[in-house]
Design a protein around this motif. Structure first.
Motif, PDB file in Angstrom:
ATOM      1  N   LEU A  18       0.848  -1.272  -0.166  1.00 31.76           N
ATOM      2  CA  LEU A  18      -0.036   0.455  -0.087  1.00 31.76           C
ATOM      3  C   LEU A  18       0.658   1.012   0.196  1.00 31.76           C
ATOM      4  O   LEU A  18       0.616   1.722  -1.113  1.00 31.76           O
ATOM      5  N   SER A  19       2.148   1.197   0.124  1.00 37.31           N
ATOM      6  CA  SER A  19       2.710   2.225   1.112  1.00 37.31           C
ATOM      7  C   SER A  19       3.350   2.490  -0.495  1.00 37.31           C
ATOM      8  O   SER A  19       3.807   3.773  -0.762  1.00 37.31           O
ATOM      9  N   LEU A  20       4.097   1.367  -1.163  1.00 41.69           N
ATOM     10  CA  LEU A  20       3.928   1.705  -2.875  1.00 41.69           C
ATOM     11  C   LEU A  20       3.685   2.162  -3.369  1.00 41.69           C
ATOM     12  O   LEU A  20       3.837   3.091  -4.350  1.00 41.69           O
ATOM     13  N   LEU A  21       2.115   1.571  -3.379  1.00 43.39           N
ATOM     14  CA  LEU A  21       0.890   1.862  -4.500  1.00 43.39           C
ATOM     15  C   LEU A  21       1.322   3.782  -4.448  1.00 43.39           C
ATOM     16  O   LEU A  21       0.651   4.529  -5.149  1.00 43.39           O
ATOM     17  N   ASP A  22       1.338   4.303  -2.846  1.00 42.92           N
ATOM     18  CA  ASP A  22       0.927   5.902  -2.563  1.00 42.92           C
ATOM     19  C   ASP A  22       2.418   6.526  -2.813  1.00 42.92           C
ATOM     20  O   ASP A  22       2.634   7.324  -4.103  1.00 42.92           O
ATOM     21  N   ALA A  23       3.384   5.796  -3.217  1.00 39.18           N
ATOM     22  CA  ALA A  23       4.916   6.219  -4.006  1.00 39.18           C
ATOM     23  C   ALA A  23       4.749   6.494  -5.429  1.00 39.18           C
ATOM     24  O   ALA A  23       5.566   7.302  -6.097  1.00 39.18           O
ATOM     25  N   ILE A  24       3.887   5.357  -5.971  1.00 43.43           N
ATOM     26  CA  ILE A  24       3.786   5.013  -8.202  1.00 43.43           C
ATOM     27  C   ILE A  24       2.891   6.509  -8.331  1.00 43.43           C
ATOM     28  O   ILE A  24       2.851   7.060  -8.920  1.00 43.43           O
ATOM     29  N   GLU A  25       1.731   6.484  -7.149  1.00 42.55           N
ATOM     30  CA  GLU A  25       0.965   7.003  -7.561  1.00 42.55           C
ATOM     31  C   GLU A  25       1.024   8.942  -7.397  1.00 42.55           C
ATOM     32  O   GLU A  25       1.248   9.497  -8.412  1.00 42.55           O
ATOM     33  N   ASP A  26       2.274   8.962  -6.331  1.00 41.47           N
ATOM     34  CA  ASP A  26       3.193  10.429  -6.330  1.00 41.47           C
ATOM     35  C   ASP A  26       3.865  10.985  -7.717  1.00 41.47           C
ATOM     36  O   ASP A  26       4.130  11.695  -8.143  1.00 41.47           O
ATOM     37  N   LEU A  27       4.352   9.710  -8.226  1.00 43.84           N
ATOM     38  CA  LEU A  27       5.722   9.484  -9.032  1.00 43.84           C
ATOM     39  C   LEU A  27       4.449   9.925 -10.400  1.00 43.84           C
ATOM     40  O   LEU A  27       4.777  10.291 -11.078  1.00 43.84           O
ATOM     41  N   LEU A  28       3.557   9.800 -10.854  1.00 50.06           N
ATOM     42  CA  LEU A  28       2.663   9.680 -11.942  1.00 50.06           C
ATOM     43  C   LEU A  28       2.206  10.690 -12.390  1.00 50.06           C
ATOM     44  O   LEU A  28       1.692  11.279 -11.661  1.00 50.06           O
ATOM     45  N   GLY A  29       2.500  11.788 -13.372  1.00 46.49           N
ATOM     46  CA  GLY A  29       2.252  12.829 -13.762  1.00 46.49           C
ATOM     47  C   GLY A  29       0.594  12.778 -13.637  1.00 46.49           C
ATOM     48  O   GLY A  29      -0.046  12.116 -14.135  1.00 46.49           O
ATOM     49  N   GLU A  30       0.238  14.618 -13.801  1.00 46.11           N
ATOM     50  CA  GLU A  30      -1.217  14.818 -13.641  1.00 46.11           C
ATOM     51  C   GLU A  30      -1.845  13.814 -15.261  1.00 46.11           C
ATOM     52  O   GLU A  30      -2.492  13.058 -15.097  1.00 46.11           O
ATOM     53  N   ARG A  31      -1.181  14.208 -16.628  1.00 47.93           N
ATOM     54  CA  ARG A  31      -1.776  13.362 -18.037  1.00 47.93           C
ATOM     55  C   ARG A  31      -1.967  11.817 -17.187  1.00 47.93           C
ATOM     56  O   ARG A  31      -3.329  11.928 -18.037  1.00 47.93           O
ATOM     57  N   VAL A  32      -1.378  11.396 -17.596  1.00 48.63           N
ATOM     58  CA  VAL A  32      -1.726   9.719 -16.742  1.00 48.63           C
ATOM     59  C   VAL A  32      -2.365   9.606 -15.753  1.00 48.63           C
ATOM     60  O   VAL A  32      -3.856   8.574 -16.194  1.00 48.63           O
TER      61      VAL A  32
END
Length: 214
Positions: free
Chosen positions: A190-204
C-alpha cells in the motif's frame, strides 16, 4: 441460472486436478513432475487432465486466473469520471487490503511463486503475460479515446500502468518468497502504491477518464 450437476462435477474435477498438481509442483519442482503423475495422484486418466488443461503450464497458471485481459478488464469496468490509472491503482489497493489471491497475498503462496520462478517455462509465461496485458490495455485505450493511428500515447500510458502492476507484484513476490508476514507485505504494498501515484504525472492520472453518465 443455477449450476447443474454436470457442470458442478466438471468444476470440482478441474479444481481437484489443479490443486493436486500444484501440491506436487511445490513439493518436487515443476519440471520433475509428469502429467501421468498428476493424473495418478488425482485419480483420473491422463486424457482427463488434458481435457481440462491444454498444457502442463496451465496446471500452474490457469488461463482464467492469469489472463492477459486483466488490466484491460479493470479499465473497461471503471466508474464514470474515473480515469484508467485511478481504476488500476484503486483495484490494486482493494486487492491488497483484502489480501486477495489475485495479488498473491494468501497463505503458502511464497512456495508457489518460488516454484514458478524456478521453472523456465513458467517464468517465461509470467513475463509474456505482463507484455500481453500492456498490449490489450493499449488497444482498449486507443479505441476508447479515439486516438489516431500511430498515436503513441495509449501505448505509453498502458506501459506506465503495466509497470505499476509489475512493480507491485514484484514487491509482493519478493517479500513473500522471503517469508515475510502477509500483513506486513500488504502494508508495504500500500505504501508502494502511494509512492507510485505520487510519481505519475497528471496527464497519466487523468488520461481516459470515463464520461459521466447523463
Amino acid at each position: 441460472m443455477s449450476e447443474g450437476l454436470r457442470e458442478r462435477k466438471k468444476r470440482l474435477t478441474r479444481r481437484r486436478i489443479a490443486e493436486v498438481a500444484l501440491g506436487l509442483f511445490v513439493e518436487r519442482g515443476f519440471d520433475q513432475v509428469t502429467i501421468a503423475e498428476v493424473a495418478d495422484a488425482a485419480d483420473v486418466s491422463v486424457n482427463t487432465v488434458y481435457n481440462y488443461f491444454a498444457t502442463k503450464e496451465d496446471l500452474a497458471l490457469p488461463p482464467e486466473e492469469a489472463s492477459p485481459d486483466r488490466l484491460a478488464d479493470i479499465v473497461r469496468g471503471r466508474a464514470p469520471g474515473e480515469s484508467a490509472a485511478v481504476a488500476v491503482l484503486g483495484r490494486l489497493r482493494a486487492e491488497v487490503r483484502r489480501r486477495d489471491r489475485a495479488v498473491g497475498l494468501t497463505d503458502g503462496f511464497g512456495r508457489v511463486l518460488a516454484m514458478m520462478l524456478a521453472a523456465p517455462t513458467l517464468a517465461a509465461r509470467l513475463e509474456d503475460l505482463s507484455g500481453r496485458m500492456v498490449d490489450r490495455l493499449a488497444e482498449l485505450l486507443a479505441a476508447e479515446t479515439g486516438a489516431a493511428e500511430g498515436d503513441p500515447v495509449p501505448r505509453l500510458v498502458a506501459g506506465q500502468l503495466g509497470w505499476c502492476h509489475s512493480v507491485v507484484f514484484g514487491e509482493i513476490g519478493r517479500r513473500t518468497v522471503a517469508g515475510e508476514d502477509p500483513a506486513l507485505i500488504a502494508e508495504a504494498a500500500l505504501s508502494l502504491l502511494d509512492a507510485i501515484e505520487d510519481l505519475l504525472g497528471e496527464r497519466v492520472l487523468t488520461y481516459a477518464a470515463r464520461m459521466e453518465e447523463a
